[in-house]
Design a protein around this motif. Structure first.
Motif, PDB file in Angstrom:
ATOM      1  N   GLY A 197     -13.446 -14.535  16.084  1.00 17.59           N
ATOM      2  CA  GLY A 197     -14.905 -14.654  16.129  1.00 17.59           C
ATOM      3  C   GLY A 197     -15.541 -14.174  14.842  1.00 17.59           C
ATOM      4  N   SER A 198     -15.046 -13.058  14.344  1.00 22.59           N
ATOM      5  CA  SER A 198     -15.531 -12.480  13.086  1.00 22.59           C
ATOM      6  C   SER A 198     -14.399 -11.638  12.524  1.00 22.59           C
ATOM      7  N   GLY A 199     -13.979 -11.951  11.303  1.00 22.99           N
ATOM      8  CA  GLY A 199     -12.805 -11.285  10.749  1.00 22.99           C
ATOM      9  C   GLY A 199     -12.834  -9.781  10.879  1.00 22.99           C
ATOM     10  N   SER A 200     -13.915  -9.151  10.396  1.00 22.40           N
ATOM     11  CA  SER A 200     -13.970  -7.684  10.379  1.00 22.40           C
ATOM     12  C   SER A 200     -14.044  -7.083  11.776  1.00 22.40           C
ATOM     13  N   ALA A 201     -14.350  -7.904  12.789  1.00 25.58           N
ATOM     14  CA  ALA A 201     -14.425  -7.397  14.172  1.00 25.58           C
ATOM     15  C   ALA A 201     -13.095  -6.812  14.631  1.00 25.58           C
ATOM     16  N   CYS A 202     -11.993  -7.307  14.072  1.00 25.62           N
ATOM     17  CA  CYS A 202     -10.682  -6.825  14.517  1.00 25.62           C
ATOM     18  C   CYS A 202     -10.453  -5.373  14.118  1.00 25.62           C
ATOM     19  N   ARG A 203     -11.304  -4.826  13.227  1.00 21.84           N
ATOM     20  CA  ARG A 203     -11.162  -3.428  12.819  1.00 21.84           C
ATOM     21  C   ARG A 203     -12.012  -2.488  13.667  1.00 21.84           C
ATOM     22  N   SER A 204     -12.727  -3.012  14.683  1.00 21.58           N
ATOM     23  CA  SER A 204     -13.652  -2.177  15.455  1.00 21.58           C
ATOM     24  C   SER A 204     -13.086  -1.652  16.768  1.00 21.58           C
ATOM     25  N   LEU A 205     -11.889  -2.106  17.154  1.00 23.34           N
ATOM     26  CA  LEU A 205     -11.363  -1.748  18.478  1.00 23.34           C
ATOM     27  C   LEU A 205     -10.889  -0.311  18.551  1.00 23.34           C
ATOM     28  N   GLU A 206     -10.434   0.230  17.411  1.00 22.20           N
ATOM     29  CA  GLU A 206      -9.902   1.585  17.383  1.00 22.20           C
ATOM     30  C   GLU A 206     -10.548   2.361  16.244  1.00 22.20           C
ATOM     31  N   GLY A 207     -10.144   3.592  16.064  1.00 27.22           N
ATOM     32  CA  GLY A 207     -10.620   4.417  14.962  1.00 27.22           C
ATOM     33  C   GLY A 207      -9.604   5.489  14.699  1.00 27.22           C
ATOM     34  N   ASP A 208      -9.824   6.313  13.753  1.00 35.50           N
ATOM     35  CA  ASP A 208     -11.009   6.379  12.912  1.00 35.50           C
ATOM     36  C   ASP A 208     -10.868   5.579  11.622  1.00 35.50           C
ATOM     37  N   LEU A 209      -9.606   5.319  11.229  1.00 38.91           N
ATOM     38  CA  LEU A 209      -9.312   4.442  10.094  1.00 38.91           C
ATOM     39  C   LEU A 209      -8.473   3.277  10.602  1.00 38.91           C
ATOM     40  N   VAL A 210      -8.863   2.061  10.235  1.00 40.82           N
ATOM     41  CA  VAL A 210      -8.149   0.868  10.713  1.00 40.82           C
ATOM     42  C   VAL A 210      -7.821  -0.042   9.528  1.00 40.82           C
ATOM     43  N   VAL A 211      -6.584  -0.518   9.507  1.00 47.07           N
ATOM     44  CA  VAL A 211      -6.101  -1.438   8.475  1.00 47.07           C
ATOM     45  C   VAL A 211      -5.989  -2.831   9.076  1.00 47.07           C
ATOM     46  N   TRP A 212      -6.474  -3.818   8.333  1.00 48.34           N
ATOM     47  CA  TRP A 212      -6.276  -5.211   8.744  1.00 48.34           C
ATOM     48  C   TRP A 212      -5.757  -5.986   7.537  1.00 48.34           C
ATOM     49  N   GLY A 213      -4.685  -6.699   7.742  1.00 48.68           N
ATOM     50  CA  GLY A 213      -4.077  -7.485   6.681  1.00 48.68           C
ATOM     51  C   GLY A 213      -2.726  -6.908   6.312  1.00 48.68           C
ATOM     52  N   LYS A 214      -1.773  -7.774   6.077  1.00 48.49           N
ATOM     53  CA  LYS A 214      -0.402  -7.356   5.774  1.00 48.49           C
ATOM     54  C   LYS A 214      -0.364  -6.619   4.437  1.00 48.49           C
ATOM     55  N   HIS A 215       0.211  -5.404   4.461  1.00 53.03           N
ATOM     56  CA  HIS A 215       0.378  -4.612   3.245  1.00 53.03           C
ATOM     57  C   HIS A 215       1.793  -4.046   3.238  1.00 53.03           C
ATOM     58  N   ASP A 216       2.502  -4.224   2.134  1.00 54.62           N
ATOM     59  CA  ASP A 216       3.928  -3.884   2.079  1.00 54.62           C
ATOM     60  C   ASP A 216       4.219  -2.424   2.391  1.00 54.62           C
ATOM     61  N   GLU A 217       3.278  -1.537   2.098  1.00 52.64           N
ATOM     62  CA  GLU A 217       3.540  -0.105   2.272  1.00 52.64           C
ATOM     63  C   GLU A 217       3.082   0.436   3.628  1.00 52.64           C
ATOM     64  N   ILE A 218       2.491  -0.425   4.462  1.00 50.86           N
ATOM     65  CA  ILE A 218       1.963   0.038   5.748  1.00 50.86           C
ATOM     66  C   ILE A 218       2.682  -0.688   6.880  1.00 50.86           C
ATOM     67  N   ASP A 219       3.622   0.004   7.503  1.00 43.63           N
ATOM     68  CA  ASP A 219       4.407  -0.580   8.595  1.00 43.63           C
ATOM     69  C   ASP A 219       3.484  -0.996   9.739  1.00 43.63           C
ATOM     70  N   GLY A 220       3.756  -2.157  10.293  1.00 46.19           N
ATOM     71  CA  GLY A 220       2.972  -2.629  11.436  1.00 46.19           C
ATOM     72  C   GLY A 220       1.695  -3.342  11.046  1.00 46.19           C
ATOM     73  N   SER A 221       1.319  -3.297   9.762  1.00 42.23           N
ATOM     74  CA  SER A 221       0.090  -3.987   9.352  1.00 42.23           C
ATOM     75  C   SER A 221       0.267  -5.487   9.533  1.00 42.23           C
ATOM     76  N   SER A 222      -0.823  -6.154   9.874  1.00 41.68           N
ATOM     77  CA  SER A 222      -0.743  -7.562  10.254  1.00 41.68           C
ATOM     78  C   SER A 222      -2.004  -8.307   9.844  1.00 41.68           C
TER      79      SER A 222
END
Length: 360
Positions: free
Chosen positions: A164-189
């Protein structure tokens, strides 16, 4: 997790009607996402502080209907029917129908309210879509008849929100949320946001965000249009590399509590975001004269006092003033004495880090 993991098996329960209420906050990106591929996939990873007070509360009322041929719904903002919101919701429903196949089986009444001005550079689409996705997930959980873990619920709600809105996927949890695959962050997607998994220094706990409302009107260029202008942008590829690099740098910053390096990265990211807008074709400027006045005042104050206050910007004119909890009194005095004059009607919102969506 892959896209296929979010396609449900047959539902076991039949539910005629009911309602769910969720509130979900906005978020403010520290490393910005600007530019996307097909299916709302980001061109670069981002990380955000989840907010607390700036949120949307959505009530989803639903009742079974006779035919399953079309989406049937109405949308209300603060009690007022909003037919101009319907095309965006219909697009959202089309994108998520494969993952929520019950959507055409119900009439939905979507009632929503924000604690902040709509379409003014505070991400109302982020809080709104994440609240709506959470309501729809509550309905799916009831229909499924099998146990749905909280982890799966949140991941799928984040996955749906993104459509619905890209940045919306960062609002479900807190306090810091990562969105987008990053080689140094396991589980990032690229498919959904994840809680930042590494150590965070006490300096970044209970961080404050005071949002100075420079302009509460509609943006003249929507974020959707702005994202699309990153296709064939002459500086796009370097920008995407820069985002990866800045996120890598923040891992150490968050661990060590290095506030000076945090300031450099966050302010650079904000200005780079707006530089991308000013160098796209067609080019556009969302900052206002008072946005620049506030930025300059912050720089002068920081130099005079050695404060750790800094700014960031979303895709709009409003300024997010970020500062550690230990400096609350000093920075609030500065805001009241020197910055409020640049806000529309003197309006600003005091917010701080929050912890995501909640069922009410």
């Amino acid at each position: 997790m892959t896209v296929k993991d979010f396609i449900p098996t047959a539902y076991k329960n039949l539910i005629e009607k009911g309602s769910y209420i969720w509130s979900s906050p906005s978020n403010i990106a520290l490393v910005k996402y600007w530019g996307k591929k097909e299916h709302q996939i980001p061109e670069n990873p981002s990380i955000s502080f989840t907010l607390d007070s700036c949120k949307t509360t959505t009530t989803l009322r639903f009742s079974k209907k006779e035919n399953n041929n079309e989406f049937l719904f109405d949308v209300f903002l603060d009690g007022e029917k909003k037919d101009d919101f319907k095309p965006k919701i219909e697009t959202f429903f089309k994108r998520i129908e494969a993952y929520l196949p019950f959507l055409k089986g119900y009439y939905f009444k979507i009632e929503t309210s924000n604690t902040f001005p709509h379409s003014s550079g505070i991400a109302s689409s982020a809080s709104g879509m994440s609240a709506l996705a959470s309501c729809l997930m509550s309905l799916e959980r009831s229909l499924s008849g099998v146990e749905v873990t909280d982890e799966y619920f949140t991941q799928k709600a984040s996955f749906l929100s993104r459509l619905g809105s890209g940045s919306a996927c960062r609002s479900l949890e807190g306090d810091l949320v990562v969105w987008g695959k990053h080689d140094e962050i396991d589980g990032s997607s690229d498919l959904f946001g994840v809680k930042y998994p590494f150590e965070v220094h006490q300096n970044f706990k209970n961080y404050n965000d005071t949002i100075l409302l420079v302009d509460k009107g509609e943006k003249q260029v929507s974020s959707t249009v702005g994202h699309n202008l990153m296709h064939n942008h002459p500086f796009a590829q370097e920008r995407f590399k820069q985002a990866h690099s800045n996120l890598s740098s923040l891992i150490d910053v968050f661990k060590t509590g290095d506030l000076k390096s945090f300031i450099k990265i966050v302010e650079s990211e904000a200005l780079t975001l707006h530089a991308m807008m000013m160098t796209s074709m067609p080019y556009f400027i969302l900052m206002k004269p008072n946005t620049l006045e506030i930025i300059n005042k912050i720089w002068v104050f920081r130099q005079k006092t050695s404060s750790n206050v800094c700014f960031t910007l979303d895709a709009g004119a409003n300024v997010h003033v970020l500062y550690p909890e230990a400096e609350t009194e000093m920075v609030n005095e500065f805001i009241n004495n020197e910055l409020v004059a640049y806000c529309q009607n003197g309006h600003y919102i005091c917010d701080r880090i929050g912890f995501g969506a909640k069922q009410l």
